[in-house]
Motif scaffolding. Structure first.
Motif, PDB file in Angstrom:
ATOM      1  N   SER A   1      16.548  26.464  62.135  1.00  0.00           N
ATOM      2  CA  SER A   1      16.677  26.678  63.573  1.00  0.00           C
ATOM      3  C   SER A   1      17.309  25.458  64.228  1.00  0.00           C
ATOM      4  CB  SER A   1      15.341  27.032  64.205  1.00  0.00           C
ATOM      5  OG  SER A   1      14.309  26.309  63.598  1.00  0.00           O
ATOM      6  N   LEU A   2      17.619  25.618  65.497  1.00  0.00           N
ATOM      7  CA  LEU A   2      18.443  24.626  66.187  1.00  0.00           C
ATOM      8  C   LEU A   2      17.991  24.616  67.648  1.00  0.00           C
ATOM      9  CD1 LEU A   2      20.988  22.907  65.451  1.00  0.00           C
ATOM     10  CD2 LEU A   2      22.357  24.963  65.871  1.00  0.00           C
ATOM     11  N   ILE A   3      17.804  23.408  68.181  1.00  0.00           N
ATOM     12  CA  ILE A   3      17.448  23.306  69.597  1.00  0.00           C
ATOM     13  C   ILE A   3      18.551  22.573  70.338  1.00  0.00           C
ATOM     14  CG2 ILE A   3      15.807  22.361  71.279  1.00  0.00           C
ATOM     15  CD1 ILE A   3      13.664  22.444  69.087  1.00  0.00           C
ATOM     16  N   PHE A   4      18.992  23.143  71.454  1.00  0.00           N
ATOM     17  CA  PHE A   4      19.903  22.430  72.344  1.00  0.00           C
ATOM     18  C   PHE A   4      19.088  21.923  73.526  1.00  0.00           C
ATOM     19  CE2 PHE A   4      22.789  24.785  69.762  1.00  0.00           C
ATOM     20  CZ  PHE A   4      23.843  23.890  69.591  1.00  0.00           C
ATOM     21  N   PRO A   5      18.830  20.608  73.592  1.00  0.00           N
ATOM     22  CA  PRO A   5      17.993  20.105  74.685  1.00  0.00           C
ATOM     23  C   PRO A   5      18.732  20.174  76.016  1.00  0.00           C
ATOM     24  CG  PRO A   5      18.342  18.402  72.977  1.00  0.00           C
ATOM     25  CD  PRO A   5      19.292  19.515  72.715  1.00  0.00           C
TER      26      PRO A   5
ATOM     27  N   VAL B   1      29.045  23.083  74.479  1.00  0.00           N
ATOM     28  CA  VAL B   1      28.777  22.785  73.065  1.00  0.00           C
ATOM     29  C   VAL B   1      29.988  22.054  72.489  1.00  0.00           C
ATOM     30  CG1 VAL B   1      28.133  23.731  70.822  1.00  0.00           C
ATOM     31  CG2 VAL B   1      27.397  24.896  72.901  1.00  0.00           C
ATOM     32  N   THR B   2      29.985  20.737  72.643  1.00  0.00           N
ATOM     33  CA  THR B   2      31.113  19.929  72.168  1.00  0.00           C
ATOM     34  C   THR B   2      30.648  19.060  70.998  1.00  0.00           C
ATOM     35  OG1 THR B   2      30.700  17.919  73.436  1.00  0.00           O
ATOM     36  CG2 THR B   2      31.749  19.741  74.618  1.00  0.00           C
ATOM     37  N   PRO B   3      31.566  18.385  70.300  1.00  0.00           N
ATOM     38  CA  PRO B   3      31.141  17.487  69.218  1.00  0.00           C
ATOM     39  C   PRO B   3      30.162  16.414  69.691  1.00  0.00           C
ATOM     40  CG  PRO B   3      33.503  17.923  69.076  1.00  0.00           C
ATOM     41  CD  PRO B   3      33.044  18.535  70.367  1.00  0.00           C
ATOM     42  N   ASP B   4      30.169  16.077  70.983  1.00  0.00           N
ATOM     43  CA  ASP B   4      29.264  15.047  71.506  1.00  0.00           C
ATOM     44  C   ASP B   4      27.979  15.602  72.110  1.00  0.00           C
ATOM     45  OD1 ASP B   4      30.844  12.785  70.831  1.00  0.00           O
ATOM     46  OD2 ASP B   4      32.250  13.393  72.417  1.00  0.00           O
ATOM     47  N   THR B   5      27.750  16.897  71.948  1.00  0.00           N
ATOM     48  CA  THR B   5      26.518  17.514  72.461  1.00  0.00           C
ATOM     49  C   THR B   5      25.342  17.165  71.548  1.00  0.00           C
ATOM     50  OG1 THR B   5      27.749  19.355  73.437  1.00  0.00           O
ATOM     51  CG2 THR B   5      25.421  19.754  72.947  1.00  0.00           C
ATOM     52  N   PRO B   6      24.212  16.726  72.133  1.00  0.00           N
ATOM     53  CA  PRO B   6      23.024  16.449  71.317  1.00  0.00           C
ATOM     54  C   PRO B   6      22.304  17.741  70.927  1.00  0.00           C
ATOM     55  CG  PRO B   6      22.536  16.042  73.626  1.00  0.00           C
ATOM     56  CD  PRO B   6      24.004  16.425  73.559  1.00  0.00           C
ATOM     57  N   ALA B   7      21.713  17.733  69.749  1.00  0.00           N
ATOM     58  CA  ALA B   7      20.936  18.883  69.295  1.00  0.00           C
ATOM     59  C   ALA B   7      19.869  18.421  68.312  1.00  0.00           C
ATOM     60  CB  ALA B   7      21.851  19.912  68.636  1.00  0.00           C
ATOM     61  N   VAL B   8      18.922  19.298  68.057  1.00  0.00           N
ATOM     62  CA  VAL B   8      17.859  19.024  67.081  1.00  0.00           C
ATOM     63  C   VAL B   8      17.858  20.179  66.084  1.00  0.00           C
ATOM     64  CG1 VAL B   8      15.427  18.455  66.770  1.00  0.00           C
ATOM     65  CG2 VAL B   8      16.506  18.086  69.006  1.00  0.00           C
ATOM     66  N   ALA B   9      18.054  19.858  64.820  1.00  0.00           N
ATOM     67  CA  ALA B   9      18.080  20.898  63.793  1.00  0.00           C
ATOM     68  C   ALA B   9      16.798  20.825  62.980  1.00  0.00           C
ATOM     69  CB  ALA B   9      19.288  20.721  62.895  1.00  0.00           C
ATOM     70  N   ILE B  10      16.245  21.974  62.644  1.00  0.00           N
ATOM     71  CA  ILE B  10      14.972  22.033  61.912  1.00  0.00           C
ATOM     72  C   ILE B  10      15.098  22.991  60.737  1.00  0.00           C
ATOM     73  CG2 ILE B  10      12.509  22.647  62.048  1.00  0.00           C
ATOM     74  CD1 ILE B  10      13.547  22.101  65.295  1.00  0.00           C
TER      75      ILE B  10
END
Lengths: 265, 265
Positions: free
Chosen positions: B235-239, B197-206
Motif C-alpha cells: 500500500s501507499l500513502i500520499f500525505p 504526483v511529481t518525482p518530488d512528491t513525498p509518500a509512504v510505502a508499506i
C-alpha cells in the motif's frame, strides 16, 4: 531479548486480542496495559490475567503522559515487555511518543495490531469503506466546536460518508450520548443554515461496536435524537451518496425506515 | 443453535484472528473460509486447522458469487457455521450480499471483527487517523483509471492524507507493485499537469502490514519508484499537510529522509 511490543486489545472484552497478541503476552517478562483511551465495556482485568497467566500493571494517563512511560521503558531495557492498548495501538496517537522515545533509547519496538473501532463501525454498517471521507470526533459540550459540522458538510459536498466518534472520558465514565451529539449538530445548523444537519437528515447510530449485542439504528435525526441506544461506546455516521446495496444493508441490519429507499442515487 | 458467524482472520497468518473468533470456530458445526479477497502472506491452512481442531472448507470466488454461497447457507440452516474472511469480514463489500441473503432466509448472523489492513496501515505509519480523506484502490494497468490521481488531488486540496490500496488477484498471485503504481500516477501527472504526483512528491510505502517484518519507507517518489519493497501485499500513502509529530514518526519508523522536516506545516 529486550524489546517493547505494542499490542492491540481489540474491542469489547478480554477476547478481542489476537491469538498472536495473547501468545506474546504469555511469554513477556512484564505486561503493562492502559484502559483510558477507549472503553472496552465487557473487559475484565482478572479474567484477562487468568487468560494470559501474567500479572498486568495498569498504567494511568498521568504515568504515560507526565512521566513519559518511564516504568515501561525501564522494564523494556531489561526484558520483553508487552504494552496492551484498546483497539489498535496507534489509532489513538497517544502512544506514538512512547514508541519514538523507546527507539531513541535503543529499545526495539514491534506492533501487534488489533481490531479498531474505525474498521468495525464501517464493517457493521455495510456502508462502503472507500466512500468514507475524513473522520471527526464530536466533543463534549464544554469543548463545543463547529468542526464536526464543517467536516460533515465538506464530506457531503463530495458525496462522502462521515464517521463521527463521540468523545469519552473512559476513566471518569463520561460519554457524550448520541442524543446529545445530534442535538449539538442541530444547534449549529440553526446558526449556519446550510441544510447539512437537519431533522430530516439520515444517519446511522452505533452503540457497542464489537460487542455481542451492538445496537445499530439508521433513521432520520428527528427520530434518532430521542432514541435509546443503551450503553456506550457510541458513534454516528452521516452518509453521503448511497448505493442501493448500502441502503439494502441499512434496511437489513440497521432497521432503517423504508423511506431510506428514496435516498438511493 | 443454527447461525452464521462472519469472523475476521485479521492479518498475515493463522494467529491474526481474535481469541474470540478462534473460540467460536472451535465450537462450530461447519467452518468455511475464503482467501481470495486479500493476501495473508504467512497463512497456512493446515496450521490453522490444528489450531482450531476443525476441518475447514475453502470456498472459491465462483462458489460465493455465482452460487450465492449456497453451501454456506445450507449448512447454516442446520447448525452453527463460522465463515472466516481475511481482515475484517465486511471491509471488502463482497460478503454483504451473503449476509443479507442469510437474514432473508431466517438465518441469524453475527460478526466477530478482525484487524483490518485499513487501520493497521494508519497505525504503522504514525500518521494521524483523523487526517485521512477518502481511500482509493490503484488498479492494474489493464484497468487504468485517473480516479486515484483525482482522489489524491481532492484530499490534498483539504490538506488530507490518502491511503491507496494496491490491487491484487490473490488466487492468481498477481500484485500491482509499488513501483508500477507510482509510475502510473506519474504518467497521469504528465497529462494533467496539476503538480499533484511529481518525482518530488513525498509518500509512504508499506509492504506486508501486519507481518513480523513489514517494510515501511517514506521518501520522494523519484526514490521510491525504484526501491525494492520485497513481497506483497502493498500500500501507499500520499500525505497531505503533516504535523511535526507525524514527520517525527516517519523519520523514526519509516526511514524518511531529513528533507521531510521541511514539509512540516
Amino acid at each position: 531479548m529486550n524489546e517493547l511490543i505494542f499490542a492491540g486489545l481489540g474491542l469489547n472484552d478480554e477476547k478481542g486480542i489476537s491469538v498472536k497478541g495473547l501468545e506474546e503476552t504469555k511469554t513477556a517478562d512484564s505486561v503493562f496495559m492502559e484502559l483510558y483511551t477507549s472503553l472496552m465495556p465487557d473487559f475484565n482485568l482478572q479474567r484477562f490475567e487468568s487468560l494470559c497467566g501474567k500479572k498486568v500493571k495498569l498504567v494511568s494517563r498521568r504515568e504515560l503522559e507526565e512521566e513519559n512511560g518511564w516504568g515501561i521503558l525501564e522494564a523494556a531495557k531489561k526484558g520483553k515487555v508487552v504494552f496492551l492498548v484498546p483497539g489498535d495501538p496507534f489509532i489513538a496517537t497517544t502512544h506514538v511518543t512512547l514508541r519514538i522515545d523507546a527507539e531513541k533509547q535503543g529499545i526495539k519496538t514491534r506492533i501487534i495490531h488489533g481490531t479498531s473501532i474505525i474498521s468495525a463501525i464501517v464493517s457493521l454498517s455495510g456502508l462502503h469503506n472507500y466512500k468514507f471521507g475524513k473522520t471527526v470526533t464530536i466533543p463534549f459540550p464544554d469543548n463545543f466546536s463547529e468542526t464536526p459540522y464543517n467536516v460533515i458538510a465538506q464530506n457531503k459536498n463530495f458525496g462522502l460518508h462521515t464517521l463521527c466518534l463521540l468523545d469519552l472520558k473512559a476513566n471518569e465514565k463520561q460519554f457524550l450520548s448520541i442524543n446529545q451529539a445530534i442535538a449539538m449538530l442541530l444547534e449549529v445548523e440553526k446558526k449556519k443554515k446550510q441544510d447539512i444537519v437537519t431533522p430530516d437528515t439520515p444517519a446511522v447510530a452505533i452503540a457497542r461496536a464489537g460487542s455481542d449485542k451492538p445496537t445499530l439504528k439508521a433513521g432520520f435525526l428527528k427520530d434518532l435524537v430521542t432514541f435509546d441506544f443503551g450503553k456506550p461506546p457510541f458513534s454516528l455516521i452521516f452518509p453521503g451518496e448511497m448505493h442501493f446495496m448500502e441502503i439494502d444493508s441499512l434496511i437489513s441490519f440497521a432497521d432503517a425506515p423504508v423511506e431510506f429507499r428514496r435516498l438511493s442515487i
